[in-house]
Design a protein around this motif. Sequence first.
Motif, short mmCIF file in Angstrom:
data_model
loop_
_atom_site.label_atom_id
_atom_site.label_comp_id
_atom_site.label_asym_id
_atom_site.label_seq_id
_atom_site.Cartn_x
_atom_site.Cartn_y
_atom_site.Cartn_z
N VAL A 187 0.85 -1.18 0.00
CA VAL A 187 0.00 0.00 0.00
C VAL A 187 0.89 1.24 0.00
O VAL A 187 1.67 1.45 0.94
CB VAL A 187 -0.94 0.02 1.22
N ILE A 188 0.80 2.02 -1.07
CA ILE A 188 1.48 3.31 -1.15
C ILE A 188 0.46 4.37 -0.83
O ILE A 188 -0.56 4.50 -1.52
CB ILE A 188 2.09 3.54 -2.54
N THR A 189 0.70 5.14 0.23
CA THR A 189 -0.29 6.08 0.74
C THR A 189 0.18 7.52 0.55
O THR A 189 1.29 7.88 0.93
CB THR A 189 -0.55 5.83 2.23
N ALA A 190 -0.68 8.32 -0.06
CA ALA A 190 -0.45 9.76 -0.16
C ALA A 190 -1.27 10.45 0.93
O ALA A 190 -2.48 10.22 1.05
CB ALA A 190 -0.87 10.28 -1.53
N ARG A 191 -0.59 11.29 1.72
CA ARG A 191 -1.26 11.98 2.82
C ARG A 191 -1.07 13.49 2.70
O ARG A 191 -0.04 13.96 2.22
CB ARG A 191 -0.70 11.52 4.16
N LYS A 192 -2.04 14.22 3.17
CA LYS A 192 -1.91 15.67 3.26
C LYS A 192 -1.34 15.97 4.64
O LYS A 192 -2.07 16.06 5.64
CB LYS A 192 -3.26 16.36 3.05
N GLU A 193 -0.01 16.09 4.70
CA GLU A 193 0.70 16.22 5.98
C GLU A 193 2.13 16.65 5.70
O GLU A 193 2.61 16.59 4.57
CB GLU A 193 0.72 14.88 6.72
N ASN A 194 2.81 17.07 6.76
CA ASN A 194 4.24 17.31 6.70
C ASN A 194 4.80 17.15 8.11
O ASN A 194 5.07 18.13 8.81
CB ASN A 194 4.55 18.71 6.14
N PRO A 195 4.97 15.89 8.53
CA PRO A 195 5.36 15.64 9.93
C PRO A 195 6.80 16.02 10.26
O PRO A 195 7.14 16.14 11.44
CB PRO A 195 5.14 14.13 10.08
N SER A 196 7.64 16.19 9.26
CA SER A 196 9.06 16.42 9.51
C SER A 196 9.58 17.70 8.86
O SER A 196 10.77 17.85 8.61
CB SER A 196 9.89 15.23 9.01
#
Length: 424
Positions: free
Chosen positions: A106-115
């Motif tokens: 599973v390749i997941t695209a997320r709306k985030e920037n944790p780092s």
Amino acid sequence: MSSPRTLRRWLTAVLSAALVASAAVGTARAEPADTATTAATTAAASADGAAAAAVTFSDTFDGPAGAAVDSSKWQLETGDNVNNHERQYYTSGNKNAALDGQGRLVITARKENPSNYQCWYGTCQYTSARLNTAGKFTAQYGHIEARMKVPRGQGMWPAFWMLGTPVDWPASGEIDIMENVGFEPSTVHGTLHGPGYSGSGGIGAGYTLPGGQAFADGFHTFAVDWAPNSITWSVDGTVYQTRTPADLGGRSWVFNKPFFLILNLAVGGYWPGDPDGSTVFPQQLVVDHVSVTTGDSAPGAAVRGLAGKCVDVAGANPANGTPVQLYDCNGTSAQRWTAGSDGTLRALGKCLDVTGNGTADGTPVQLWDCTGGPNQKWTVTGARDIVNPQADKCLDVTGNNAANATRLQIWTCTGAANQKWTVG
């Protein structure tokens, strides 16, 4: 989910190896015991001659949920991509690419920037993953396929593709096996890029599902059959384009050399455009298997019968219950049959099945998930019949009718022409 585990196994036992060596299949009842054999035994006996179609790369993504991909097969690229103006940052490890514990990646695209990742446009807004086999595996010719379910939504851009080595794009070449952009939910594209025909000038075509179906609604198999000076694209066994040097208008054909594989899920970019308020996150590209089979232009072998026509899966449809019929031979995956090690005969990742576990004359055969049941076992011998041992009956063309789309069935073995089968 409709992701049969047996689909991942079918390339490992090739009917062309099993049948080409004997050049025929036949009735156990009509032959001496030492000439009768199961499909599995035939395959094993002719394994030394199986070079015509050998699996050179396979990943079925088996492993515990949350695990990273096999590092002996794949490496993960990291960073952004200014060239296409994509919006995602590709991460390492299992952050955006992980096994699901059920035999899928599973390749997941997320709306985030944790780092606090930084992209070409400033602080990144999305994360995703991109995997390749560079330095670990390259292919040169063969049948390359992946079974996947794509994401949906504006700005999504999943792809299964290859780059030529050493990479010097576009001169080194690119083969896009499957690309989908979110604003075209029913269409995928296959494209060649090379010197003088790259980017929006690539040479290719699209394939659209009928009836407004969306690719994100289920799994589909995307493949190319690649030979010297020829590449053919298919979806679920249906061929939709073939490209040769003649299509390039005198420009250089750069596809007779090794290429490595790439899987990725991009977010945004010149072609798909950016996500908008309608795009729901997270989105996933789910990969059931990836395989490369070399040698024959497609895995397996055609099985020919009455009037020289082929055993065919109707409409190249891998759904359970699809009729198996007689049809003009066309070389597609719907007519390429392999012998499983368990005595099954397989196409499109499923098994030749006697409907309803029936044993009566006239019971039709169909395509079905491989279950290991006796209605999916077949015996092959030199009499050129294919027999279901449970019913002790032969694979038969209904009514001795050579017309396209005539349904196949089982019937008491008679030795008639509508029960005789050969390879090639």
